[in-house]
Design a protein around this motif. Structure first.
Motif, PDB file in Angstrom:
ATOM      1  N   SER A 139     -11.903  -1.693 -25.854  1.00  0.00           N
ATOM      2  CA  SER A 139     -10.762  -2.610 -25.781  1.00  0.00           C
ATOM      3  C   SER A 139      -9.740  -2.134 -24.762  1.00  0.00           C
ATOM      4  O   SER A 139      -9.280  -2.905 -23.912  1.00  0.00           O
ATOM      5  CB  SER A 139     -10.105  -2.733 -27.164  1.00  0.00           C
ATOM      6  OG  SER A 139      -8.976  -3.587 -27.130  1.00  0.00           O
ATOM      7  N   PHE A 204      -5.921 -11.615 -36.817  1.00  0.00           N
ATOM      8  CA  PHE A 204      -5.130 -12.163 -35.706  1.00  0.00           C
ATOM      9  C   PHE A 204      -3.634 -12.119 -36.026  1.00  0.00           C
ATOM     10  O   PHE A 204      -2.812 -11.867 -35.142  1.00  0.00           O
ATOM     11  CB  PHE A 204      -5.579 -13.590 -35.385  1.00  0.00           C
ATOM     12  CG  PHE A 204      -6.746 -13.648 -34.457  1.00  0.00           C
ATOM     13  CD1 PHE A 204      -6.573 -13.577 -33.086  1.00  0.00           C
ATOM     14  CD2 PHE A 204      -8.037 -13.739 -34.952  1.00  0.00           C
ATOM     15  CE1 PHE A 204      -7.654 -13.608 -32.213  1.00  0.00           C
ATOM     16  CE2 PHE A 204      -9.136 -13.784 -34.100  1.00  0.00           C
ATOM     17  CZ  PHE A 204      -8.945 -13.709 -32.722  1.00  0.00           C
ATOM     18  N   ALA A 207      -2.302  -8.541 -35.413  1.00  0.00           N
ATOM     19  CA  ALA A 207      -2.166  -8.108 -34.018  1.00  0.00           C
ATOM     20  C   ALA A 207      -0.812  -8.524 -33.465  1.00  0.00           C
ATOM     21  O   ALA A 207      -0.158  -9.447 -33.965  1.00  0.00           O
ATOM     22  CB  ALA A 207      -3.286  -8.716 -33.172  1.00  0.00           C
ATOM     23  N   VAL A 211      -1.049 -10.243 -28.031  1.00  0.00           N
ATOM     24  CA  VAL A 211      -2.497 -10.005 -28.051  1.00  0.00           C
ATOM     25  C   VAL A 211      -3.223 -11.230 -28.599  1.00  0.00           C
ATOM     26  O   VAL A 211      -4.213 -11.698 -28.021  1.00  0.00           O
ATOM     27  CB  VAL A 211      -2.830  -8.752 -28.892  1.00  0.00           C
ATOM     28  CG1 VAL A 211      -4.331  -8.640 -29.124  1.00  0.00           C
ATOM     29  CG2 VAL A 211      -2.303  -7.502 -28.208  1.00  0.00           C
ATOM     30  N   LEU A 215      -5.910 -13.581 -26.393  1.00  0.00           N
ATOM     31  CA  LEU A 215      -7.311 -13.698 -26.786  1.00  0.00           C
ATOM     32  C   LEU A 215      -7.741 -15.138 -27.043  1.00  0.00           C
ATOM     33  O   LEU A 215      -8.943 -15.414 -27.173  1.00  0.00           O
ATOM     34  CB  LEU A 215      -7.583 -12.858 -28.033  1.00  0.00           C
ATOM     35  CG  LEU A 215      -7.507 -11.335 -27.854  1.00  0.00           C
ATOM     36  CD1 LEU A 215      -7.649 -10.646 -29.208  1.00  0.00           C
ATOM     37  CD2 LEU A 215      -8.572 -10.827 -26.889  1.00  0.00           C
ATOM     38  N   PRO A 315      -9.303  -9.534 -33.167  1.00  0.00           N
ATOM     39  CA  PRO A 315      -8.900  -8.615 -32.094  1.00  0.00           C
ATOM     40  C   PRO A 315      -9.502  -7.233 -32.340  1.00  0.00           C
ATOM     41  O   PRO A 315      -9.500  -6.752 -33.480  1.00  0.00           O
ATOM     42  CB  PRO A 315      -7.371  -8.579 -32.212  1.00  0.00           C
ATOM     43  CG  PRO A 315      -7.010  -9.792 -33.011  1.00  0.00           C
ATOM     44  CD  PRO A 315      -8.157 -10.037 -33.937  1.00  0.00           C
ATOM     45  N   LEU A 367     -11.809  -8.669 -27.594  1.00  0.00           N
ATOM     46  CA  LEU A 367     -12.128  -9.532 -28.727  1.00  0.00           C
ATOM     47  C   LEU A 367     -13.415  -9.032 -29.353  1.00  0.00           C
ATOM     48  O   LEU A 367     -14.419  -8.835 -28.657  1.00  0.00           O
ATOM     49  CB  LEU A 367     -12.315 -10.976 -28.268  1.00  0.00           C
ATOM     50  CG  LEU A 367     -12.717 -11.969 -29.365  1.00  0.00           C
ATOM     51  CD1 LEU A 367     -11.545 -12.231 -30.315  1.00  0.00           C
ATOM     52  CD2 LEU A 367     -13.217 -13.285 -28.755  1.00  0.00           C
TER      53      LEU A 367
END
Length: 390
Positions: A139, A204, A207, A211, A215, A315, A367
């Motif tokens: 990542s 999600f 995060a 971010v 994504l 993520p 992702l």
């Protein structure tokens, strides 16, 4: 080729030719310094470890498999000490440079392997993943990276940390190379694409908003590839609860792995590494038993969410790579947040692939896609399709 990013142990690249004519002929690879390479010490990121253990006479299974397939070995890469780290900073060997964001850490503990691939010093590289040590640097460095189904690959010749979570993993810059290497190491070609995608809403939401937003185009592209899409919660007990369970089990096993060496050799180690081992040594038995039960719950949850033909996305990390050289008090909360999105790997043993393709303020974020145990080839097929659709 010069080591321009401090990815290799002692800055040295030592070539070993692969078998001519194999499916990986023409590719080059590096290996994290937790894998045995005949004639080279396995240093484990700690100079006292190398001094206390003999030089191996045989290649690790994964190394031999790549050589037999035609890939050529170029050198051993820096790792966090005995793989006990997630950011890629090593007090003995320094911090490899993240080519995608040079002022930021590369992520660990497979830091050198990720840095070498990101810098184009090799086509692929072996790492290990216990609590996120392939997924996180993938990542942070903008790479493809895989944590295979736990127990699927032979780990002979790989220095263990926490065996109930340890896996071999690997990196690549592009989807086609990633698929070629994966076919060899998994012993299986990319499978059929899945037909259902779950979006992990709790992950999600956890995060950073930047971010999650960055994504979204990747999630849209993934949705078009898969077809049916719905939202669900990955960890109903809470992401932090799953992380607490992994942070209980992993240090206990790590202490059991390294206890004899620590007690007899009294090795030089960074404070953060010592603190982690002491945490495992002092873990109450009741906490360990609770964590074992939570592991069973996490496994049951993913079995329920991921029947054949279904994958889940989230993520890979909650934020881009932190800046280099931050103090431990600043880093510890970041490490805790990282584990909240990585704990499912060690707890459930399910395969996970981190896909590149998004940035926040110029720094990569990945992702991830997760499948049921044994569906590694399905995830590789998705990764290749995502690369082709980019």
């Amino acid at each position: 080729m010069d080591d321009t990013v401090n990815a290799f142990v002692s800055g040295t690249m030592v070539p070993i030719a692969g078998q001519a004519g194999g499916p990986l002929d023409g590719l080059s690879f590096a290996v994290k310094d937790l894998f045995d390479v005949a004639g080279l010490p396995t240093g484990g990121g700690n100079h006292d470890w190398a001094l206390a253990h003999p030089v191996p006479q045989r290649h690790a299974w994964a190394v031999q498999t790549l050589l037999d397939a035609g890939a050529s070995f170029v050198g051993k890469t820096i790792t966090d000490e005995v793989s006990l780290g997630i950011l890629g900073e090593n007090a003995f060997d320094g911090t490899p440079i993240n080519s995608a964001a040079p002022e930021r850490v590369p992520g660990g503990s497979s830091s050198g392997s990720a840095a070498a691939v990101a810098a184009g010093l090799c086509d692929t590289a072996l790492g290990t993943d216990t609590g996120g040590s392939v997924r996180v640097p993938a990542s942070f460095c903008g790479l493809y990276g895989i944590r295979p189904t736990h127990g699927r690959l032979d780990t002979t010749g790989m220095l263990p940390q926490a065996p109930s979570s340890d896996t071999t993993g690997w990196f690549a810059r592009d989807g086609e190379t990633f698929a070629r290497v994966s076919t060899v190491l998994l012993g299986e070609a990319p499978g059929a694409l899945p037909t259902r995608l779950l979006i992990a809403t709790d992950a999600f939401a956890f995060a950073d908003p930047e971010v999650a937003e960055a994504l979204q185009p990747m999630v849209t592209r993934l949705s078009r590839i898969v077809g049916e899409v719905r939202e669900d919660i990955m960890a109903p007990q809470g992401l932090s609860v799953w992380a607490r369970a992994q942070r209980t089990l992993q240090p206990v096993e790590a202490w059991n792995t390294f206890r004899q060496w620590v007690e007899t050799a009294n090795p030089r180690m960074a404070f953060s590494v010592v603190a982690g081992l002491l945490n495992g040594a002092r873990m109450p038995e009741g906490e360990r038993q609770w964590a074992e039960m939570m592991r069973l719950e996490a496994r049951a949850r993913l079995r329920h969410l991921l029947p054949p033909g279904t994958i889940l996305c989230l993520p890979t990390t909650a934020f881009p790579a932190p800046l280099r050289g931050l103090s431990q008090p600043v880093l510890q909360p970041l490490k805790d947040r990282i584990s909240c999105l990585c704990a499912q790997g060690g707890l459930t043993g399910s395969p996970q692939v981190s896909l590149p393709g998004a940035t926040v303020n110029g720094a990569p974020v990945g992702l991830s896609i997760i499948g049921g145990r044994g569906t590694d080839a399905t995830l590789i097929a998705v990764a290749r399709a995502m690369g082709e659709a980019a």
